[in-house]
Design a protein around this motif. Structure first.
Motif, PDB file in Angstrom:
ATOM      1  N   ASN A 198       0.700  -1.068  -0.120  1.00 19.05           N
ATOM      2  CA  ASN A 198       0.160  -0.110  -0.076  1.00 19.05           C
ATOM      3  C   ASN A 198       0.412   1.418  -0.323  1.00 19.05           C
ATOM      4  O   ASN A 198       0.134   2.133   0.309  1.00 19.05           O
ATOM      5  CB  ASN A 198      -0.792   0.157   0.944  1.00 19.05           C
ATOM      6  CG  ASN A 198      -1.667  -1.018   1.259  1.00 19.05           C
ATOM      7  OD1 ASN A 198      -2.909  -1.407   0.072  1.00 19.05           O
ATOM      8  ND2 ASN A 198      -1.816  -1.942   2.739  1.00 19.05           N
ATOM      9  N   PRO A 243      -4.126   8.052  -1.317  1.00 16.36           N
ATOM     10  CA  PRO A 243      -5.756   7.004  -1.458  1.00 16.36           C
ATOM     11  C   PRO A 243      -5.322   6.168  -0.934  1.00 16.36           C
ATOM     12  O   PRO A 243      -6.215   5.745  -0.441  1.00 16.36           O
ATOM     13  CB  PRO A 243      -6.197   8.114  -2.646  1.00 16.36           C
ATOM     14  CG  PRO A 243      -5.034   8.555  -2.881  1.00 16.36           C
ATOM     15  CD  PRO A 243      -3.580   8.588  -1.999  1.00 16.36           C
ATOM     16  N   ALA A 244      -4.757   4.586  -1.651  1.00 11.03           N
ATOM     17  CA  ALA A 244      -3.956   3.694  -0.904  1.00 11.03           C
ATOM     18  C   ALA A 244      -4.165   3.834   0.346  1.00 11.03           C
ATOM     19  O   ALA A 244      -4.407   2.156   0.387  1.00 11.03           O
ATOM     20  CB  ALA A 244      -3.054   3.119  -1.921  1.00 11.03           C
ATOM     21  N   LYS A 248      -4.685   5.061   2.810  1.00  9.64           N
ATOM     22  CA  LYS A 248      -6.258   5.125   3.673  1.00  9.64           C
ATOM     23  C   LYS A 248      -7.161   4.326   3.900  1.00  9.64           C
ATOM     24  O   LYS A 248      -7.944   3.976   4.464  1.00  9.64           O
ATOM     25  CB  LYS A 248      -6.456   6.567   3.540  1.00  9.64           C
ATOM     26  CG  LYS A 248      -6.123   7.921   3.481  1.00  9.64           C
ATOM     27  CD  LYS A 248      -6.963   9.385   2.638  1.00  9.64           C
ATOM     28  CE  LYS A 248      -5.897  10.443   2.745  1.00  9.64           C
ATOM     29  NZ  LYS A 248      -6.073  11.808   2.417  1.00  9.64           N
ATOM     30  N   ASN A 249      -7.196   4.067   2.120  1.00  7.21           N
ATOM     31  CA  ASN A 249      -8.520   2.701   1.962  1.00  7.21           C
ATOM     32  C   ASN A 249      -7.824   1.711   2.618  1.00  7.21           C
ATOM     33  O   ASN A 249      -8.917   1.096   3.594  1.00  7.21           O
ATOM     34  CB  ASN A 249      -8.372   2.747   0.235  1.00  7.21           C
ATOM     35  CG  ASN A 249      -9.362   4.025  -0.147  1.00  7.21           C
ATOM     36  OD1 ASN A 249     -10.048   4.484   0.795  1.00  7.21           O
ATOM     37  ND2 ASN A 249      -9.068   4.244  -1.759  1.00  7.21           N
ATOM     38  N   ALA A 250      -6.535   0.889   2.438  1.00  8.56           N
ATOM     39  CA  ALA A 250      -6.124   0.508   2.900  1.00  8.56           C
ATOM     40  C   ALA A 250      -6.195  -0.214   4.453  1.00  8.56           C
ATOM     41  O   ALA A 250      -6.952  -0.486   5.482  1.00  8.56           O
ATOM     42  CB  ALA A 250      -4.863  -0.504   2.441  1.00  8.56           C
ATOM     43  N   LYS A 256      -8.362   1.957   6.433  1.00  4.95           N
ATOM     44  CA  LYS A 256      -9.491   1.776   6.993  1.00  4.95           C
ATOM     45  C   LYS A 256     -10.126   0.634   7.381  1.00  4.95           C
ATOM     46  O   LYS A 256     -11.133   0.582   8.249  1.00  4.95           O
ATOM     47  CB  LYS A 256     -10.569   2.626   6.546  1.00  4.95           C
ATOM     48  CG  LYS A 256     -10.606   4.386   5.888  1.00  4.95           C
ATOM     49  CD  LYS A 256     -11.635   4.693   5.229  1.00  4.95           C
ATOM     50  CE  LYS A 256     -11.509   6.161   4.824  1.00  4.95           C
ATOM     51  NZ  LYS A 256     -12.399   6.723   2.863  1.00  4.95           N
ATOM     52  N   GLU A 257      -9.698  -0.466   6.163  1.00  4.39           N
ATOM     53  CA  GLU A 257     -10.376  -1.334   6.522  1.00  4.39           C
ATOM     54  C   GLU A 257      -9.257  -2.779   7.607  1.00  4.39           C
ATOM     55  O   GLU A 257      -9.733  -3.630   8.046  1.00  4.39           O
ATOM     56  CB  GLU A 257     -10.153  -2.475   5.426  1.00  4.39           C
ATOM     57  CG  GLU A 257     -10.535  -2.100   4.583  1.00  4.39           C
ATOM     58  CD  GLU A 257     -10.337  -2.652   2.773  1.00  4.39           C
ATOM     59  OE1 GLU A 257      -9.685  -3.449   2.105  1.00  4.39           O
ATOM     60  OE2 GLU A 257     -11.002  -1.908   1.833  1.00  4.39           O
TER      61      GLU A 257
END
Length: 130
Positions: free
Chosen positions: A29, A39-40, A42-44, A46-47
């Motif tokens: 990431n 953004p990558a 942040k998305n990873a 969050k999960e």
């Protein structure tokens, strides 16, 4: 010291599973710069569960033993930089009576130590930046 093509952290028995987990996350990431996150990332992020977030983004040893821990990891340039920053921050804190500044420096170190170690071990990069 450029070991980007030869070093395989997955087969390094001297690294703990925690470091391998962190390195795998950064490899997949990317990692945040000093000023922000991609953004990558942040998305990873969050999960992830709370424990995984702490494992990837914070280092308690770096929080409590900043300069010594950086030296143990082999990050001597970062340790010298942190020493100078701590001296300046202590002088400013004493002059203006704002003691919490030292905690802020340690928090930044704790959030960046994992990334700095990844840069050193995987990319073979050690520079004077934060």
């Amino acid at each position: 010291m450029s070991n980007i093509n030869t070093y395989d952290y997955k087969s390094d028995h001297s690294l703990s599973d925690k470091w391998k987990y962190r390195f795998a996350f950064y490899e997949k990431n990317g990692y945040p710069s000093f000023w922000g996150m991609s953004p990558a990332w942040k998305n990873a992020y969050k999960e992830m569960t709370f424990g995984q977030k702490i494992k990837v983004s914070f280092n308690f040893f770096a929080w409590f033993f900043s300069i010594i821990y950086l030296l143990i990891l082999g990050l001597w340039k970062k340790a010298l930089l942190v020493l100078v920053i701590n001296i300046v921050v202590i002088m400013v804190a004493v002059i203006f009576n704002i003691g919490f500044l030292g905690y802020m420096v340690n928090a930044i170190i704790a959030c960046r130590a994992n990334i700095w170690y990844y840069d050193l071990k995987v990319k073979g990069k050690q520079d004077w930046s934060l």
